[in-house]
Write a protein that holds these residues in place. Sequence first.
Motif, PDB file in Angstrom:
ATOM      1  N   GLN A  60       0.849  -1.192   0.000  1.00 27.50           N
ATOM      2  CA  GLN A  60       0.000   0.000   0.000  1.00 27.50           C
ATOM      3  C   GLN A  60       0.881   1.236   0.000  1.00 27.50           C
ATOM      4  N   ALA A  61       0.495   2.216  -0.787  1.00 26.86           N
ATOM      5  CA  ALA A  61       1.230   3.481  -0.786  1.00 26.86           C
ATOM      6  C   ALA A  61       0.888   4.223   0.498  1.00 26.86           C
ATOM      7  N   THR A  62       1.888   4.627   1.209  1.00 20.81           N
ATOM      8  CA  THR A  62       1.662   5.322   2.475  1.00 20.81           C
ATOM      9  C   THR A  62       1.139   6.718   2.210  1.00 20.81           C
ATOM     10  N   ALA A  63       0.053   7.077   2.879  1.00 27.27           N
ATOM     11  CA  ALA A  63      -0.536   8.404   2.676  1.00 27.27           C
ATOM     12  C   ALA A  63       0.386   9.465   3.240  1.00 27.27           C
ATOM     13  N   LEU A  64       0.509  10.559   2.489  1.00 29.58           N
ATOM     14  CA  LEU A  64       1.327  11.670   2.959  1.00 29.58           C
ATOM     15  C   LEU A  64       0.567  12.400   4.053  1.00 29.58           C
ATOM     16  N   ALA A  65       1.303  12.801   5.074  1.00 26.10           N
ATOM     17  CA  ALA A  65       0.665  13.505   6.186  1.00 26.10           C
ATOM     18  C   ALA A  65       1.446  14.756   6.520  1.00 26.10           C
ATOM     19  N   LEU A  66       0.740  15.789   6.923  1.00 29.89           N
ATOM     20  CA  LEU A  66       1.391  17.029   7.345  1.00 29.89           C
ATOM     21  C   LEU A  66       0.825  17.403   8.697  1.00 29.89           C
ATOM     22  N   THR A  67       1.696  17.590   9.661  1.00 27.07           N
ATOM     23  CA  THR A  67       1.260  17.950  10.990  1.00 27.07           C
ATOM     24  C   THR A  67       0.729  19.369  10.981  1.00 27.07           C
ATOM     25  N   SER A  68      -0.533  19.519  11.325  1.00 32.97           N
ATOM     26  CA  SER A  68      -1.114  20.859  11.331  1.00 32.97           C
ATOM     27  C   SER A  68      -0.734  21.572  12.618  1.00 32.97           C
ATOM     28  N   THR A  70      -3.159  33.816  11.024  1.00 37.21           N
ATOM     29  CA  THR A  70      -2.259  34.471  10.074  1.00 37.21           C
ATOM     30  C   THR A  70      -1.908  33.574   8.894  1.00 37.21           C
ATOM     31  N   TYR A  71      -1.701  32.301   9.157  1.00 35.95           N
ATOM     32  CA  TYR A  71      -1.283  31.381   8.106  1.00 35.95           C
ATOM     33  C   TYR A  71      -2.419  30.456   7.650  1.00 35.95           C
ATOM     34  N   LYS A  72      -3.650  30.869   7.913  1.00 33.78           N
ATOM     35  CA  LYS A  72      -4.796  30.034   7.534  1.00 33.78           C
ATOM     36  C   LYS A  72      -4.826  29.727   6.029  1.00 33.78           C
ATOM     37  N   PRO A  73      -4.573  30.701   5.149  1.00 33.17           N
ATOM     38  CA  PRO A  73      -4.586  30.371   3.714  1.00 33.17           C
ATOM     39  C   PRO A  73      -3.584  29.270   3.361  1.00 33.17           C
ATOM     40  N   GLN A  74      -2.387  29.355   3.914  1.00 32.63           N
ATOM     41  CA  GLN A  74      -1.378  28.336   3.633  1.00 32.63           C
ATOM     42  C   GLN A  74      -1.780  26.981   4.206  1.00 32.63           C
ATOM     43  N   LEU A  75      -2.311  26.981   5.422  1.00 31.56           N
ATOM     44  CA  LEU A  75      -2.718  25.736   6.052  1.00 31.56           C
ATOM     45  C   LEU A  75      -3.876  25.085   5.291  1.00 31.56           C
ATOM     46  N   ASP A  76      -4.818  25.911   4.839  1.00 34.66           N
ATOM     47  CA  ASP A  76      -5.941  25.375   4.055  1.00 34.66           C
ATOM     48  C   ASP A  76      -5.454  24.786   2.739  1.00 34.66           C
ATOM     49  N   GLN A  77      -4.516  25.471   2.094  1.00 31.50           N
ATOM     50  CA  GLN A  77      -3.973  24.971   0.835  1.00 31.50           C
ATOM     51  C   GLN A  77      -3.244  23.649   1.046  1.00 31.50           C
ATOM     52  N   GLN A 120       6.698  25.292   3.874  1.00 29.71           N
ATOM     53  CA  GLN A 120       7.895  26.038   4.270  1.00 29.71           C
ATOM     54  C   GLN A 120       7.596  27.343   5.015  1.00 29.71           C
ATOM     55  N   PRO A 121       6.645  28.171   4.547  1.00 35.66           N
ATOM     56  CA  PRO A 121       6.374  29.418   5.289  1.00 35.66           C
ATOM     57  C   PRO A 121       5.918  29.163   6.724  1.00 35.66           C
ATOM     58  N   VAL A 122       5.090  28.133   6.915  1.00 30.89           N
ATOM     59  CA  VAL A 122       4.588  27.813   8.251  1.00 30.89           C
ATOM     60  C   VAL A 122       5.714  27.264   9.122  1.00 30.89           C
ATOM     61  N   GLN A 123       6.526  26.393   8.547  1.00 25.27           N
ATOM     62  CA  GLN A 123       7.640  25.837   9.305  1.00 25.27           C
ATOM     63  C   GLN A 123       8.637  26.927   9.706  1.00 25.27           C
ATOM     64  N   LEU A 124       8.886  27.835   8.800  1.00 24.36           N
ATOM     65  CA  LEU A 124       9.837  28.915   9.088  1.00 24.36           C
ATOM     66  C   LEU A 124       9.303  29.815  10.202  1.00 24.36           C
ATOM     67  N   ALA A 125       8.007  30.089  10.156  1.00 24.36           N
ATOM     68  CA  ALA A 125       7.393  30.937  11.184  1.00 24.36           C
ATOM     69  C   ALA A 125       7.476  30.264  12.548  1.00 24.36           C
ATOM     70  N   ARG A 126       7.223  28.969  12.582  1.00 27.59           N
ATOM     71  CA  ARG A 126       7.293  28.251  13.863  1.00 27.59           C
ATOM     72  C   ARG A 126       8.735  28.232  14.378  1.00 27.59           C
ATOM     73  N   ALA A 127       9.687  28.019  13.490  1.00 27.53           N
ATOM     74  CA  ALA A 127      11.090  28.028  13.887  1.00 27.53           C
ATOM     75  C   ALA A 127      11.470  29.393  14.462  1.00 27.53           C
TER      76      ALA A 127
END
Length: 217
Positions: A6-14, A58-65, A122-129
Motif C-alpha cells: 500500500q502506498a503510504t498516505a502523505l501527512a502534514l502535521t497541522s 495568520t497562516y490560515k490560507p497556507q494551512l488550508d492549501q 515552508q512558510p509555516v515551518q519557518l514561522a514556527r522556527a
Amino acid sequence: MKTIFQATALALTSMTAIAITAAPAVAQTKSGIAVVDLEEAVVKSAAFTTAMTQMQTTYKPQLDQINTRRTAIEADLKTKNDALQAAYKAAGNKSTPAIETQFQALQQAQQNGQAELQRLSQPVQLARAYVEQQIVDKLDDAVKAATAKTKAEIVFKKAATESFGAGADITAAVVTELNTLVPSVGITPPAGWQPGRQQGAAAAPAPAAPAQAPKSR
C-alpha cells in the motif's frame, strides 16, 4: 501468501494550539539535584502557545492549501495503488514490465506529492522556527533563574534520567521564568531570516514510506 503493498498516505502535521498550563509555585528541591525538560518548557510557555494560536489565523490560507493538496494527493495515490494491485492480481500475482512501469509511476507520484507538501509548508515551518528561536534565546537565562530559585545545584535533562521524584522536576519553574523573560514573540520572520539553534523540532510533514514492489510467489 501474496505480498500486497500500500502506498503510504502523505501527512502534514497541522499547527495546533497548546493549552497554557498554570505553573505551580516554585518549590525548592530537597536533594539539590533537579531535572528539566527544555522542549516541554518552550512549548508550554505563554509566548509559544499564544503564537501558535495567532498562526492559526495568520497562516490560515497556507494551512488550508496544504490540507487541500494533501487530500488530493492521498486520493491520487490510492487510485494508482488500487489500479496497481488489480493489475498485479490479474497477472497471477507476478511482476510484468507493465506492472513495473505502474509501480515506478506510483513511486514518482509519492515523491512528487511529498516534495509539494514540503514546499507549501515552508512558510509555516519557518514561522514556527522563528517563534521557537525567540524563546530559546532566553532559555538559558530561564534555566539559571529557576535553578537559583529552587536551590538546585545540579540539573539533568529529564530524558536522560532513569527515575526521579516529582519534587526534582523544575520544568514548571523554567516555564514561569520564560513567561517573565519573553512574554510574547513575533510570528513573522524578518526577510532573509533562517533558523539557528532550535530547541525541539518544528512540525514537518512526515516522510512518506517508499512503496514496495509486489513479489512473486
